[in-house]
Design an enzyme around this catalytic site. Structure first.
Site, PDB file in Angstrom:
ATOM      1  N   ARG A  82       0.949  -1.180   0.113  1.00 25.69           N
ATOM      2  CA  ARG A  82      -0.191   0.132  -0.160  1.00 25.69           C
ATOM      3  C   ARG A  82       0.845   1.127   0.123  1.00 25.69           C
ATOM      4  NH1 ARG A  82      -4.370   0.276   4.406  1.00 25.69           N
ATOM      5  NH2 ARG A  82      -2.606   0.820   5.768  1.00 25.69           N
ATOM      6  N   LYS A 184      -2.770   6.641   1.468  1.00 21.16           N
ATOM      7  CA  LYS A 184      -2.317   6.956   2.851  1.00 21.16           C
ATOM      8  C   LYS A 184      -1.526   8.254   2.819  1.00 21.16           C
ATOM      9  CE  LYS A 184      -2.746   4.610   6.887  1.00 21.16           C
ATOM     10  NZ  LYS A 184      -4.364   4.482   7.318  1.00 21.16           N
ATOM     11  N   GLU A 220     -16.292   6.267   3.791  1.00 20.53           N
ATOM     12  CA  GLU A 220     -15.680   5.986   5.102  1.00 20.53           C
ATOM     13  C   GLU A 220     -15.652   6.915   6.148  1.00 20.53           C
ATOM     14  OE1 GLU A 220     -11.510   4.890   5.136  1.00 20.53           O
ATOM     15  OE2 GLU A 220     -11.434   5.846   3.146  1.00 20.53           O
TER      16      GLU A 220
HETATM   17  C1  PLP Z   1      -5.390   3.597   7.827  1.00 12.69           C
HETATM   18  C2  PLP Z   1      -6.900   4.041   7.277  1.00 12.69           C
HETATM   19  C3  PLP Z   1      -7.703   3.052   7.292  1.00 12.69           C
HETATM   20  C4  PLP Z   1      -7.458   1.795   7.961  1.00 12.69           C
HETATM   21  O1  PLP Z   1      -6.640   1.071   7.501  1.00 12.69           O
HETATM   22  P1  PLP Z   1      -6.131  -0.250   8.010  1.00 12.69           P
HETATM   23  O2  PLP Z   1      -4.772  -0.841   7.101  1.00 12.69           O
HETATM   24  O3  PLP Z   1      -7.047  -1.293   8.455  1.00 12.69           O
HETATM   25  O4  PLP Z   1      -5.275   0.008   9.455  1.00 12.69           O
HETATM   26  C5  PLP Z   1      -8.962   3.451   6.811  1.00 12.69           C
HETATM   27  N1  PLP Z   1      -9.535   4.497   6.289  1.00 12.69           N
HETATM   28  C6  PLP Z   1      -8.201   5.466   6.197  1.00 12.69           C
HETATM   29  C7  PLP Z   1      -8.715   6.860   5.662  1.00 12.69           C
HETATM   30  C8  PLP Z   1      -6.965   5.345   6.594  1.00 12.69           C
HETATM   31  O5  PLP Z   1      -6.160   6.257   6.613  1.00 12.69           O
END
Ligand code: PLP
Length: 341
Positions: A82, A184, A220
């Site tokens: 990722r 991210k 989300e």
């Molecule tokens: C990091 C993150 C998540 C959760 O991802 P994980 O890999 O499960 O920790 C969900 N939404 C956003 C916007 C994120 O930045």
């Protein structure tokens, strides 16, 4: 390694400086060999790309102590992959995935005294990140980058049990179609600070973001993916190109199908159908899955049958199974658990 003298069960979710972190630098088109350092500070140009144009991305994962005393990480290969996607989208050099995993191993090993014991509810949170460090004044990618990875022990996300939270439908957008919602990037969080503070000022724990184009589909929250359960126990996951692909959520989908025998649908979820679901949860590394009891929408409320006192039964099962896999009390799928030796 001897454990540090920390009151594990009273740790919060904050930064505590640990002994060693990993640093690698990208210069003249190549990554150096990288090293561990005890220096927790970074000195950089006042004009560094990260400071001027937010050229930075990050990851988040945890190290756990299993029931039999081993120290493990959970699917670090997916964090590496990722981060690669994030770097490509931000015109940053990719830190090789095998080196990313190696860096995780090294940092956990060097800070083994900070890995909370089994049963404490606490974990060692790992934060890999990369940023443009060379001077940039005209808008363009930096030429030099730094990759770092530090560890900090964090407490149980839920102190005294996971109480359902109330969230609110946001009038702000988290991510544009064809934007950066699927990576991210620090920038996604910078612009979420005003909406989250506003939600808090209004008494809500989190924002539910809808799709920016039509404001009709569920996306989300600022930092966690949604998982819904229908009244006949089907797990429903919102699908959108602007949702961050949560590793926890992807793992919970596997657990639902292969461990609990549940049906899973990954599809667009209209906000209008949310009122018909039986359970709602937020998935991410920090909390695994936190229950949502109530959603505020412009003066009206959606109340899930699971209520405000405890998690619904399906979310409870999902959570117990995934944490069992992480802590070594339930057998993990091939390749999910990486032991730090
Ligand atoms: C990091 C993150 C998540 C959760 O991802 P994980 O890999 O499960 O920790 C969900 N939404 C956003 C916007 C994120 O930045």
């Amino acid at each position: 390694m001897e454990k540090k003298n920390i009151d594990w069960s009273n740790l919060g979710f904050g930064y505590i400086v640990t002994d060693e972190r990993y640093v690698a630098n990208f210069k003249d088109g190549a990554w150096d060999e990288g090293c561990m350092t005890t220096d927790a500070n970074i000195v950089m140009s006042e004009c560094a790309g990260v400071l001027q144009y937010a050229q930075t991305c990050f990851e988040g994962l945890k190290a756990y102590t299993t029931v039999d005393g081993r120290i493990v990480t959970f699917r670090p290969d997916l964090n590496a992959a990722r981060m690669k996607d994030s770097c490509v989208r931000l015109e940053m050099p990719v830190f090789p995935e095998d080196r990313f995993i190696e860096a995780v191993d090294k940092v956990v090993k060097a800070n083994a005294g900070y890995v909370p014991p089994y049963g404490s509810g606490a974990t060692l949170y790992l934060r890999p990140y990369m940023f443009g460090i060379s001077p940039v004044i005209g808008v363009k990618p930096a030429e030099e980058y730094q990759f770092r990875l530090f560890a900090t022990p964090v407490g149980p996300y839920f102190k005294g049990g996971a109480k359902p939270i109330t969230i609110t439908v946001s009038d702000y957008d988290r991510a544009a179609p064809h934007g950066t919602g699927h990576i991210k990037a620090g920038l996604n969080y910078a612009m979420s600070l005003y909406p989250i503070q506003e939600a808090h000022r209004n008494g809500f724990a989190e924002n539910m973001y809808l799709d920016a184009a039509t404001r009709t589909y569920v996306e989300e929250t600022g930092g966690a993916n949604f998982l819904f359960v229908t009244k006949d126990n089907t797990v429903v996951i919102p699908k959108s190109d602007s949702i961050l692909p949560s590793i926890t959520r992807r793992s919970l989908v596997y657990v639902a199908e292969h461990y609990l025998g549940l049906k899973v649908e990954e599809r667009k979820v209209a906000f209008t159908e949310v009122k018909d679901f039986a359970e709602c949860g937020l998935c991410g590394t920090a909390a695994v899955i936190s229950p949502v009891g109530r959603i505020h929408d412009h003066g009206t409320y959606i109340d899930f049958p699971s209520g405000m006192d405890e998690m619904g039964p399906v979310i409870t099962k999902l959570r117990e199974t995934l944490t069992g896999i992480q802590m070594g009390t339930i057998e993990a799928p091939e390749g999910w658990i990486r032991e730090i030796k």
